[in-house]
Design a protein around this motif. Structure first.
Motif, PDB file in Angstrom:
ATOM      1  N   LYS A  45    -119.125  55.302 -66.822  1.00 12.97           N
ATOM      2  CA  LYS A  45    -118.888  54.113 -67.694  1.00 12.97           C
ATOM      3  C   LYS A  45    -118.706  52.898 -67.016  1.00 12.97           C
ATOM      4  O   LYS A  45    -119.147  51.935 -67.467  1.00 12.97           O
ATOM      5  N   GLY A 152    -113.170  68.586 -68.912  1.00 10.34           N
ATOM      6  CA  GLY A 152    -112.117  68.301 -67.543  1.00 10.34           C
ATOM      7  C   GLY A 152    -110.676  67.937 -68.342  1.00 10.34           C
ATOM      8  O   GLY A 152    -109.671  68.562 -68.064  1.00 10.34           O
ATOM      9  N   VAL A 153    -110.610  67.024 -69.071  1.00 11.44           N
ATOM     10  CA  VAL A 153    -109.318  66.834 -69.951  1.00 11.44           C
ATOM     11  C   VAL A 153    -109.017  68.214 -70.619  1.00 11.44           C
ATOM     12  O   VAL A 153    -107.755  68.440 -70.834  1.00 11.44           O
ATOM     13  N   SER A 173    -118.852  75.020 -77.216  1.00 11.87           N
ATOM     14  CA  SER A 173    -120.184  75.816 -77.372  1.00 11.87           C
ATOM     15  C   SER A 173    -119.955  77.240 -77.119  1.00 11.87           C
ATOM     16  O   SER A 173    -119.276  77.507 -76.418  1.00 11.87           O
ATOM     17  N   ARG A 175    -121.505  79.575 -75.163  1.00  9.02           N
ATOM     18  CA  ARG A 175    -121.218  79.986 -73.706  1.00  9.02           C
ATOM     19  C   ARG A 175    -120.008  79.560 -73.277  1.00  9.02           C
ATOM     20  O   ARG A 175    -119.595  80.330 -72.026  1.00  9.02           O
ATOM     21  N   ASN A 176    -119.079  78.857 -73.929  1.00 13.97           N
ATOM     22  CA  ASN A 176    -117.626  78.476 -73.261  1.00 13.97           C
ATOM     23  C   ASN A 176    -116.556  79.167 -73.979  1.00 13.97           C
ATOM     24  O   ASN A 176    -115.442  79.055 -73.652  1.00 13.97           O
ATOM     25  N   ARG A 191    -118.231  75.395 -81.692  1.00 15.78           N
ATOM     26  CA  ARG A 191    -118.570  73.950 -82.515  1.00 15.78           C
ATOM     27  C   ARG A 191    -119.828  73.842 -82.847  1.00 15.78           C
ATOM     28  O   ARG A 191    -120.139  73.005 -83.642  1.00 15.78           O
ATOM     29  N   LEU A 230    -109.346  60.043 -77.253  1.00 16.28           N
ATOM     30  CA  LEU A 230    -109.410  59.623 -75.945  1.00 16.28           C
ATOM     31  C   LEU A 230    -110.348  58.719 -75.599  1.00 16.28           C
ATOM     32  O   LEU A 230    -110.325  57.670 -75.037  1.00 16.28           O
ATOM     33  N   VAL A 248    -104.841  57.254 -76.484  1.00 18.36           N
ATOM     34  CA  VAL A 248    -104.001  57.017 -75.272  1.00 18.36           C
ATOM     35  C   VAL A 248    -104.969  56.520 -74.152  1.00 18.36           C
ATOM     36  O   VAL A 248    -105.986  57.163 -73.926  1.00 18.36           O
ATOM     37  N   VAL A 250    -105.012  56.724 -70.088  1.00 22.27           N
ATOM     38  CA  VAL A 250    -104.170  57.439 -68.950  1.00 22.27           C
ATOM     39  C   VAL A 250    -103.789  56.462 -67.980  1.00 22.27           C
ATOM     40  O   VAL A 250    -104.365  55.268 -67.509  1.00 22.27           O
ATOM     41  N   VAL A 294    -120.421  69.575 -68.717  1.00 26.83           N
ATOM     42  CA  VAL A 294    -119.648  70.080 -67.521  1.00 26.83           C
ATOM     43  C   VAL A 294    -118.566  70.993 -68.089  1.00 26.83           C
ATOM     44  O   VAL A 294    -117.587  70.632 -69.071  1.00 26.83           O
TER      45      VAL A 294
HETATM   46  N1  LIG Z   1    -108.258  57.442 -72.853  1.00 27.67           N
HETATM   47  C1  LIG Z   1    -108.308  57.665 -71.570  1.00 27.67           C
HETATM   48  O1  LIG Z   1    -107.509  57.172 -70.755  1.00 27.67           O
HETATM   49  C2  LIG Z   1    -109.386  58.864 -71.032  1.00 27.67           C
HETATM   50  C3  LIG Z   1    -108.904  59.587 -69.880  1.00 27.67           C
HETATM   51  C4  LIG Z   1    -109.899  60.735 -69.626  1.00 27.67           C
HETATM   52  C5  LIG Z   1    -111.066  61.013 -70.355  1.00 27.67           C
HETATM   53  N2  LIG Z   1    -111.371  60.118 -71.546  1.00 27.67           N
HETATM   54  C6  LIG Z   1    -112.652  60.260 -72.228  1.00 27.67           C
HETATM   55  O2  LIG Z   1    -112.335  61.621 -72.969  1.00 27.67           O
HETATM   56  C7  LIG Z   1    -113.827  62.052 -72.755  1.00 27.67           C
HETATM   57  C8  LIG Z   1    -113.633  63.551 -72.336  1.00 27.67           C
HETATM   58  O3  LIG Z   1    -113.349  63.432 -70.789  1.00 27.67           O
HETATM   59  P1  LIG Z   1    -113.562  64.802 -69.987  1.00 27.67           P
HETATM   60  O4  LIG Z   1    -113.314  64.269 -68.551  1.00 27.67           O
HETATM   61  O5  LIG Z   1    -112.794  65.824 -70.436  1.00 27.67           O
HETATM   62  O6  LIG Z   1    -115.085  64.788 -70.207  1.00 27.67           O
HETATM   63  P2  LIG Z   1    -116.217  66.225 -69.610  1.00 27.67           P
HETATM   64  O7  LIG Z   1    -115.421  66.929 -68.801  1.00 27.67           O
HETATM   65  O8  LIG Z   1    -117.446  65.445 -69.304  1.00 27.67           O
HETATM   66  O9  LIG Z   1    -116.233  66.998 -71.112  1.00 27.67           O
HETATM   67  C9  LIG Z   1    -117.280  67.916 -70.991  1.00 27.67           C
HETATM   68  C10 LIG Z   1    -116.967  68.741 -72.182  1.00 27.67           C
HETATM   69  O10 LIG Z   1    -117.156  68.325 -73.465  1.00 27.67           O
HETATM   70  C11 LIG Z   1    -117.328  69.529 -74.345  1.00 27.67           C
HETATM   71  N3  LIG Z   1    -118.060  69.055 -75.406  1.00 27.67           N
HETATM   72  C12 LIG Z   1    -119.088  68.012 -75.285  1.00 27.67           C
HETATM   73  N4  LIG Z   1    -119.515  67.468 -76.743  1.00 27.67           N
HETATM   74  C13 LIG Z   1    -118.447  68.362 -77.445  1.00 27.67           C
HETATM   75  C14 LIG Z   1    -118.129  68.401 -79.021  1.00 27.67           C
HETATM   76  N5  LIG Z   1    -119.294  67.894 -79.856  1.00 27.67           N
HETATM   77  N6  LIG Z   1    -117.563  69.321 -79.358  1.00 27.67           N
HETATM   78  C15 LIG Z   1    -116.638  70.066 -78.467  1.00 27.67           C
HETATM   79  N7  LIG Z   1    -116.652  69.864 -77.198  1.00 27.67           N
HETATM   80  C16 LIG Z   1    -117.671  69.109 -76.680  1.00 27.67           C
HETATM   81  C17 LIG Z   1    -118.225  70.244 -73.519  1.00 27.67           C
HETATM   82  O11 LIG Z   1    -118.203  71.421 -73.786  1.00 27.67           O
HETATM   83  P3  LIG Z   1    -119.309  72.469 -74.542  1.00 27.67           P
HETATM   84  O12 LIG Z   1    -120.504  72.333 -73.690  1.00 27.67           O
HETATM   85  O13 LIG Z   1    -118.687  73.809 -74.621  1.00 27.67           O
HETATM   86  O14 LIG Z   1    -119.481  71.934 -75.863  1.00 27.67           O
HETATM   87  C18 LIG Z   1    -117.832  70.149 -71.919  1.00 27.67           C
HETATM   88  O15 LIG Z   1    -117.487  71.096 -71.465  1.00 27.67           O
HETATM   89  C19 LIG Z   1    -114.691  61.019 -72.474  1.00 27.67           C
HETATM   90  O16 LIG Z   1    -115.472  60.344 -73.175  1.00 27.67           O
HETATM   91  C20 LIG Z   1    -113.919  60.333 -71.344  1.00 27.67           C
HETATM   92  O17 LIG Z   1    -114.344  59.128 -71.049  1.00 27.67           O
HETATM   93  C21 LIG Z   1    -110.449  59.062 -71.746  1.00 27.67           C
END
Ligand SMILES: NC(=O)c1ccc[n+]([C@@H]2O[C@H](COP(=O)([O-])OP(=O)(O)OC[C@H]3O[C@@H](n4cnc5c(N)ncnc54)[C@H](OP(=O)(O)O)[C@@H]3O)[C@@H](O)[C@H]2O)c1
Length: 302
Positions: A45, A152-153, A173, A175-176, A191, A230, A248, A250, A294
């Motif tokens: 991003k 990740g989060v 999904s 598979r998870n 989901r 987030l 929130v 981080v 991921v």
């Molecule tokens: N505000 C902040 O400070 C902050 C901090 C960290 C992250 N973020 C944001 O939070 C988001 C998540 O971050 P992350 O690091 O966790 O990302 P990530 O690791 O890329 O998240 C990927 C996961 O999201 C799941 N996913 C995707 N679409 C989905 C849906 N519609 N319903 C349920 N699960 C879904 C996928 O699981 P499946 O394949 O099983 O669906 C995959 O395992 C990002 O947009 C990031 O920029 C914000």
């Protein structure tokens, strides 16, 4: 030193492996030889220009560092030779590189059972989860729903909520769903189903997905509940009176990382790393991250 930098916003092709001057720690900072750097969605991003900064090009990449202290400019904290992990402050990236400077207050000793690659997967994502649970004041016995529990989060939010004694539901999904069970989710939710939310109203929702998922979250909460989102701010159009909703953002926190490290070393929290790629493959790693599929984390090794 070698560093991944970019000199204009754009797709992953703008990333370059360049030679940059060694960073110099200011007072209160540590110079760390980076052994691994975590990859987060905020990285691409930022590369695309969606995250503002007051710094000029060329800009560095990445916020998560695990490595060895090679110099300190503070009498406190880790010494030269100590193995640490930590997070740079947003929006000042600089982790995809051989050396990084971090504030001593932003680092903690690396959990003993983790490799550098595993440790680099922790800071930003786990701190986001930790600070989200703090913001929602999650306590034992509460019901927590994590949207995106395999990410990740999400995988940290699930395990840290369990460590606080909450009962946890999470979406993923198909598979998870097995992975969600293995990390302790009481109620894994598919989901992709038409009606995925076969649950009683919850006390807290942690939304790592955003968009329609954020909109749907209000009706899943009991009166007085808390929605933490987030990816983006709260969309005020859908806000429901009597429910708290907030975003929130981080922030680095070495003390919280120390406590998260204790939970990792105790076995209460496990770190899922989908893949480790060499620094030279930073562009590929960001391309994979951008798919949004991921499981756990991606990491770059140096
Ligand atoms: N505000 C902040 O400070 C902050 C901090 C960290 C992250 N973020 C944001 O939070 C988001 C998540 O971050 P992350 O690091 O966790 O990302 P990530 O690791 O890329 O998240 C990927 C996961 O999201 C799941 N996913 C995707 N679409 C989905 C849906 N519609 N319903 C349920 N699960 C879904 C996928 O699981 P499946 O394949 O099983 O669906 C995959 O395992 C990002 O947009 C990031 O920029 C914000």
């Amino acid at each position: 030193m070698r560093a991944v930098t970019f000199s204009r916003h754009g797709d992953e092709s703008v990333l370059e492996l360049t030679e940059q001057p060694m960073p110099v720690p200011a007072e209160g900072q540590l110079l760390i030889q980076v052994r691994a750097a975590g990859v987060n969605p905020v990285d691409w991003k930022f590369r695309e220009g969606a995250v503002g900064t007051d710094r000029r090009f060329p800009l560095g990449m990445g916020w998560d560092v695990a490595g060895t202290v090679v110099a300190t400019a503070t009498p406190d904290g880790p010494a030269v030779g100590d193995e640490v992990y930590g997070m740079l402050p947003l929006p000042y990236a600089g982790a995809y590189q051989e050396f990084a400077v971090l504030s001593v207050s932003a680092v903690a000793t690396k959990p003993v059972d983790l490799s550098f690659a595993q440790a680099a997967a922790v800071p930003l994502a786990a701190l986001t989860a930790w600070q989200s649970l703090d913001a929602a004041r999650v306590t034992a016995g509460q019901r927590v729903l994590v949207h995106g529990g395999a990410g990740g989060v999400g995988h940290f939010a699930v395990q840290l909520a369990k460590a606080r004694g909450a009962r946890v539901a999470a979406t993923a999904s198909p598979r998870n769903l097995g992975f969600l069970r293995r990390i302790g989710v009481d109620k894994p939710l598919d989901r992709t189903e038409d009606h995925p939310y076969a649950i009683e109203p919850v006390d807290v929702v942690i939304d790592t997905v955003g968009g329609r998922t954020q909109q749907e979250s209000w009706r899943l909460l009991r009166p007085g509940g808390v929605l933490i989102t987030l990816p983006e701010p709260i969309d005020e159009t859908y806000r429901v009176p009597g429910i708290t909703g907030r975003r929130v953002i981080v922030a680095p926190d070495g003390e919280a990382l120390r406590r998260i490290g204790e939970l990792i070393d105790s076995g209460a929290v496990r770190v899922e790393v989908q893949d480790v790629l060499p620094l030279e493959k930073a562009a590929e790693a960001q391309l994979i991250s951008r798919t949004g599929s991921v499981r756990g984390k991606l990491v770059l090794s140096l």
